[in-house]
Write a protein that holds these residues in place. Sequence first.
Motif, mmCIF file in Angstrom:
data_model
loop_
_atom_site.group_PDB
_atom_site.id
_atom_site.type_symbol
_atom_site.label_atom_id
_atom_site.label_comp_id
_atom_site.label_asym_id
_atom_site.label_seq_id
_atom_site.Cartn_x
_atom_site.Cartn_y
_atom_site.Cartn_z
ATOM 1 N N THR A 58 4.616 -35.644 -36.319
ATOM 2 C CA THR A 58 6.003 -35.222 -36.456
ATOM 3 C C THR A 58 6.086 -33.973 -37.311
ATOM 4 O O THR A 58 5.234 -33.749 -38.180
ATOM 5 C CB THR A 58 6.872 -36.348 -37.077
ATOM 6 N N LYS A 59 7.099 -33.157 -37.077
ATOM 7 C CA LYS A 59 7.299 -31.941 -37.862
ATOM 8 C C LYS A 59 7.899 -32.308 -39.214
ATOM 9 O O LYS A 59 8.947 -32.945 -39.288
ATOM 10 C CB LYS A 59 8.218 -30.972 -37.122
ATOM 11 N N LEU A 60 7.232 -31.892 -40.281
ATOM 12 C CA LEU A 60 7.684 -32.190 -41.630
ATOM 13 C C LEU A 60 8.602 -31.085 -42.139
ATOM 14 O O LEU A 60 8.494 -29.929 -41.732
ATOM 15 C CB LEU A 60 6.481 -32.345 -42.568
ATOM 16 N N SER A 61 9.488 -31.446 -43.077
ATOM 17 C CA SER A 61 10.374 -30.460 -43.682
ATOM 18 C C SER A 61 9.616 -29.645 -44.722
ATOM 19 O O SER A 61 8.511 -30.006 -45.144
ATOM 20 C CB SER A 61 11.564 -31.164 -44.349
ATOM 21 N N SER A 62 10.226 -28.553 -45.163
ATOM 22 C CA SER A 62 9.579 -27.722 -46.184
ATOM 23 C C SER A 62 9.388 -28.490 -47.483
ATOM 24 O O SER A 62 8.365 -28.337 -48.160
ATOM 25 C CB SER A 62 10.395 -26.454 -46.424
ATOM 26 N N ASP A 63 10.351 -29.355 -47.833
ATOM 27 C CA ASP A 63 10.212 -30.175 -49.046
ATOM 28 C C ASP A 63 9.047 -31.153 -48.904
ATOM 29 O O ASP A 63 8.286 -31.368 -49.861
ATOM 30 C CB ASP A 63 11.504 -30.946 -49.325
ATOM 31 N N GLU A 64 8.926 -31.748 -47.726
ATOM 32 C CA GLU A 64 7.835 -32.704 -47.496
ATOM 33 C C GLU A 64 6.477 -32.007 -47.529
ATOM 34 O O GLU A 64 5.517 -32.527 -48.104
ATOM 35 C CB GLU A 64 8.062 -33.419 -46.162
ATOM 36 N N ARG A 65 6.409 -30.833 -46.929
ATOM 37 C CA ARG A 65 5.155 -30.081 -46.968
ATOM 38 C C ARG A 65 4.802 -29.683 -48.399
ATOM 39 O O ARG A 65 3.645 -29.749 -48.816
ATOM 40 C CB ARG A 65 5.236 -28.843 -46.066
ATOM 41 N N GLN A 66 5.826 -29.310 -49.165
ATOM 42 C CA GLN A 66 5.591 -28.878 -50.543
ATOM 43 C C GLN A 66 5.057 -30.025 -51.396
ATOM 44 O O GLN A 66 4.124 -29.840 -52.181
ATOM 45 C CB GLN A 66 6.880 -28.327 -51.159
ATOM 46 N N VAL A 67 5.626 -31.213 -51.242
ATOM 47 C CA VAL A 67 5.166 -32.324 -52.070
ATOM 48 C C VAL A 67 3.753 -32.738 -51.680
ATOM 49 O O VAL A 67 2.947 -33.126 -52.542
ATOM 50 C CB VAL A 67 6.140 -33.519 -51.996
ATOM 51 N N LEU A 68 3.405 -32.622 -50.403
ATOM 52 C CA LEU A 68 2.036 -32.930 -49.986
ATOM 53 C C LEU A 68 1.057 -31.866 -50.476
ATOM 54 O O LEU A 68 -0.085 -32.180 -50.814
ATOM 55 C CB LEU A 68 1.967 -33.070 -48.463
ATOM 56 N N HIS A 95 -3.853 -40.319 -30.187
ATOM 57 C CA HIS A 95 -2.391 -40.175 -30.310
ATOM 58 C C HIS A 95 -1.999 -38.810 -30.865
ATOM 59 O O HIS A 95 -1.276 -38.703 -31.871
ATOM 60 C CB HIS A 95 -1.824 -41.301 -31.175
ATOM 61 N N LEU A 96 -2.450 -37.744 -30.197
ATOM 62 C CA LEU A 96 -2.207 -36.377 -30.655
ATOM 63 C C LEU A 96 -1.092 -35.680 -29.884
ATOM 64 O O LEU A 96 -1.003 -34.455 -29.886
ATOM 65 C CB LEU A 96 -3.509 -35.566 -30.528
ATOM 66 N N GLU A 97 -0.237 -36.460 -29.241
ATOM 67 C CA GLU A 97 0.788 -35.863 -28.372
ATOM 68 C C GLU A 97 2.160 -35.781 -29.036
ATOM 69 O O GLU A 97 3.183 -35.888 -28.381
ATOM 70 C CB GLU A 97 0.891 -36.675 -27.067
ATOM 71 N N HIS A 98 2.179 -35.609 -30.363
ATOM 72 C CA HIS A 98 3.444 -35.425 -31.089
ATOM 73 C C HIS A 98 4.392 -36.599 -30.826
ATOM 74 O O HIS A 98 5.567 -36.423 -30.491
ATOM 75 C CB HIS A 98 4.093 -34.099 -30.657
ATOM 76 N N GLU A 99 3.850 -37.796 -31.000
ATOM 77 C CA GLU A 99 4.601 -39.002 -30.644
ATOM 78 C C GLU A 99 5.812 -39.244 -31.537
ATOM 79 O O GLU A 99 6.714 -40.006 -31.176
ATOM 80 C CB GLU A 99 3.669 -40.211 -30.666
ATOM 81 N N GLY A 100 5.842 -38.616 -32.707
ATOM 82 C CA GLY A 100 6.998 -38.778 -33.598
ATOM 83 C C GLY A 100 7.995 -37.633 -33.473
ATOM 84 O O GLY A 100 8.723 -37.348 -34.433
ATOM 85 N N ARG A 101 8.070 -36.980 -32.308
ATOM 86 C CA ARG A 101 8.962 -35.822 -32.159
ATOM 87 C C ARG A 101 10.419 -36.200 -32.423
ATOM 88 O O ARG A 101 11.202 -35.341 -32.839
ATOM 89 C CB ARG A 101 8.818 -35.193 -30.769
ATOM 90 N N HIS A 102 10.772 -37.460 -32.200
ATOM 91 C CA HIS A 102 12.149 -37.879 -32.451
ATOM 92 C C HIS A 102 12.484 -37.892 -33.964
ATOM 93 O O HIS A 102 13.660 -37.970 -34.336
ATOM 94 C CB HIS A 102 12.394 -39.285 -31.880
ATOM 95 N N LEU A 103 11.447 -37.786 -34.785
ATOM 96 C CA LEU A 103 11.650 -37.756 -36.236
ATOM 97 C C LEU A 103 11.579 -36.342 -36.796
ATOM 98 O O LEU A 103 11.729 -36.148 -38.008
ATOM 99 C CB LEU A 103 10.566 -38.603 -36.927
ATOM 100 N N ASP A 104 11.345 -35.344 -35.942
ATOM 101 C CA ASP A 104 11.098 -33.975 -36.401
ATOM 102 C C ASP A 104 12.181 -33.483 -37.356
ATOM 103 O O ASP A 104 13.388 -33.689 -37.131
ATOM 104 C CB ASP A 104 11.047 -33.012 -35.216
ATOM 105 N N ALA A 105 11.725 -32.816 -38.424
ATOM 106 C CA ALA A 105 12.666 -32.149 -39.320
ATOM 107 C C ALA A 105 13.250 -30.921 -38.634
ATOM 108 O O ALA A 105 12.611 -30.298 -37.782
ATOM 109 C CB ALA A 105 11.948 -31.738 -40.605
ATOM 110 N N ASN A 106 14.464 -30.537 -39.006
ATOM 111 C CA ASN A 106 15.143 -29.400 -38.391
ATOM 112 C C ASN A 106 14.756 -28.082 -39.029
ATOM 113 O O ASN A 106 15.010 -27.017 -38.461
ATOM 114 C CB ASN A 106 16.662 -29.572 -38.467
ATOM 115 N N GLU A 107 14.177 -28.138 -40.229
ATOM 116 C CA GLU A 107 13.851 -26.885 -40.933
ATOM 117 C C GLU A 107 12.410 -26.494 -40.747
ATOM 118 O O GLU A 107 11.585 -27.283 -40.357
ATOM 119 C CB GLU A 107 14.166 -27.038 -42.413
#
Length: 246
Positions: free
Chosen positions: A13-23, A234-246
């Motif tokens: 899934t696509k993470l938000s900038s805040d999520e990427r920053q904390v990781l 499972h590399l087909e972006h299966e969590g796309r419904h959770l993608d962050a908008n930013e």
Amino acid sequence: MNNPLIRKLQQFTKLSSDERQVLEQVAAEGVRQLGTREDIIREGDKPQALNLILSGWACRYKHLEDGRRQIIAFFLPGDLCDNHVFVLREMDHSVGTLTPVTFAQIPRRRIDEITLEYPRVTQALWWESLVNTAIQREWTVSLGQRDALERMAHLLCELFLRLRSVGLTQENRCELPLTQSELADAMGLSTVHVNRTLQELRAANLIVLKGRTLTIPDLDALQSAGQFNPNYLHLEHEGRHLDANE
């Protein structure tokens, strides 16, 4: 993006900038380095932290009393060495390096903080855990049903795709720093059998091995030789419904 864990989780899934920053922050804390063939954690130790591989290769293994070793998993950059390890009183296996390794030791409190505050990261970590379980199932199938050539072809396909998912391949090439002894310990074969199997794959022009570099001239052909279906990764972006908008 330098953090291989972020690259890996964004396969789900696509993470938000805040999520990427904390990781990014958590991966920069408690960074350690070990040389080749050193233990990150030993069987019998009490786990105190979650270990994140940042660079290099490691493995999960078990030793029998007579010294024989079974490699149970390979850890690549971006891999967490069991993200639920804190529930164990003591380790029932060891994790050791196969090459020089840089890794981050992440305390349990930091994991708890992140998973409570960032539910999308929690979902991605569950995905990572489930993929690891699926990989273990495929290894069991290989040990029980695939012949030596199929086992080798299957493992090489898996490693290549896992490395590609975190940006560590160049076209049809990747690093393969494993010795024939380490491949033997992972696949339940003798080193002589591993050598013969690699020669068969070379003769069929399915792989090219030069030093520590693996080249796969035709990935589809190697997948066919190993009866390899990449669906378990499972590399087909299966969590796309959770993608962050930013």
